[in-house]
Write a protein that holds these residues in place. Sequence first.
Motif, PDB file in Angstrom:
ATOM      1  N   UNK A  67       0.813  -1.217   0.000  1.00  0.00           N
ATOM      2  CA  UNK A  67       0.000   0.000   0.000  1.00  0.00           C
ATOM      3  C   UNK A  67       0.843   1.262   0.000  1.00  0.00           C
ATOM      4  N   UNK A  68       0.433   2.246   0.835  1.00  0.00           N
ATOM      5  CA  UNK A  68       1.162   3.519   0.873  1.00  0.00           C
ATOM      6  C   UNK A  68       2.562   3.322   1.449  1.00  0.00           C
ATOM      7  N   UNK A  69       2.735   2.330   2.317  1.00  0.00           N
ATOM      8  CA  UNK A  69       4.064   2.036   2.863  1.00  0.00           C
ATOM      9  C   UNK A  69       5.028   1.605   1.775  1.00  0.00           C
ATOM     10  N   UNK A  70       4.536   0.775   0.879  1.00  0.00           N
ATOM     11  CA  UNK A  70       5.348   0.330  -0.265  1.00  0.00           C
ATOM     12  C   UNK A  70       5.719   1.511  -1.153  1.00  0.00           C
ATOM     13  N   UNK A  71       4.755   2.407  -1.395  1.00  0.00           N
ATOM     14  CA  UNK A  71       5.021   3.610  -2.208  1.00  0.00           C
ATOM     15  C   UNK A  71       6.111   4.468  -1.560  1.00  0.00           C
ATOM     16  N   UNK A  91      10.778  -6.572  -1.485  1.00  0.00           N
ATOM     17  CA  UNK A  91       9.813  -6.726  -2.580  1.00  0.00           C
ATOM     18  C   UNK A  91       8.424  -6.358  -2.091  1.00  0.00           C
ATOM     19  N   UNK A  92       7.567  -5.923  -3.028  1.00  0.00           N
ATOM     20  CA  UNK A  92       6.195  -5.570  -2.671  1.00  0.00           C
ATOM     21  C   UNK A  92       5.520  -6.730  -1.925  1.00  0.00           C
ATOM     22  N   UNK A 113       6.307  -9.819  -4.176  1.00  0.00           N
ATOM     23  CA  UNK A 113       6.687  -9.378  -5.510  1.00  0.00           C
ATOM     24  C   UNK A 113       5.523  -8.811  -6.294  1.00  0.00           C
ATOM     25  N   UNK A 114       4.342  -8.856  -5.694  1.00  0.00           N
ATOM     26  CA  UNK A 114       3.147  -8.288  -6.339  1.00  0.00           C
ATOM     27  C   UNK A 114       2.152  -7.900  -5.244  1.00  0.00           C
TER      28      UNK A 114
END
Length: 317
Positions: free
Chosen positions: A130-134, A152-153, A254-255
């Motif tokens: 989510x926003x953390x990954x961004x 990885x995501x 990864x996704x």
Amino acid sequence: MAGRGGGLAPAPDRSGGSASIGAVPATLADLPLLASGKVREIYELGDELLLVASDRISTYDVIHPTPIPDKGKVLTGLSSFWFAKTGHIIDNHQVSATDGVPAEARGRAVVVRKLAMLPVECVVRGYITGSGWKDYQATGAVSGIELPAGLHESEQLPTPIFTPSTKAETGHDEPIDFDHAAALVGDRELMARVRDASIELYRFAAEHARERGVILADTKFEFGLDAEGALVVGDEVLTPDSSRYWPADGYEPGRPQPSFDKQYVRDWASASGWDKTPPAPAIPDEVVARTRELYVEAYERITGESFAAWVARTAAA
Ligand code: PZK
């Protein structure tokens, strides 16, 4: 049914300052509405509050015109389950899911103590999504916490992290670091206790969920101070609306991962050609039915009891 409009009945007398009112109000319409969120409402109930979850559902932050039957009961049952399980970590605001709850709201409402809410959203992340990954992709950090390179995501983090955010009145919450959160709360020692309780609640729930085939990726808590000044967790806790739950089956970093509860609606909404701006489209019957099943499955997997048992336990006499 008694309506608001007749003007014949006097307003119920809620004076006197007792901790709870005597009679159970007949209908929600008889209660003063304190706040209305996208999917729930808070009413005044004497010296206490009534927190009511609706069957409304949002995808991409927009409410659909079609409700998901029993969603409000599932969320209320789950929050109630977690409150009952986590009293050893921190006290909570819930008083009752039966006493004081009007018949029409049974199963989807709880009586809670009034708190002085702290002005921060207390997010805990065990996985980077989510926003953390961004934020991680842009800066290598989330809420001021530097993370290892090369994540990885949707990957599990080495340890759960506390990533508070502001409570925006409108629009989106802004991530803030611990120091900023402490300044907003005005008490650094209190904020440290909030952080530690948040992480402990997350760890406890994530371990419980994982044993039942569900990954708790992240979650959000709200805390307040009670009449004695004690720190208490409020709002709803560890529901699919305040958390990301993923089926453990098929988890693959990864996704992005499919949401346990909403993925079916999201997939349908995306494929429908809707551009994700308001108004959201009506949801077809078969998508509503499948989504209801997924909410009920989440309740039953996580609590280990039938959803029917929750409904029966909270039904009006
Ligand atoms: C409170 N909210 C957020 C939730 C809404 C808004 N125990 C409490 N004491 C005082 N205030 C609150 C609570 C709780 N929980 C929570 N706003 C005030 C919220 C649901 C619907 F419209």
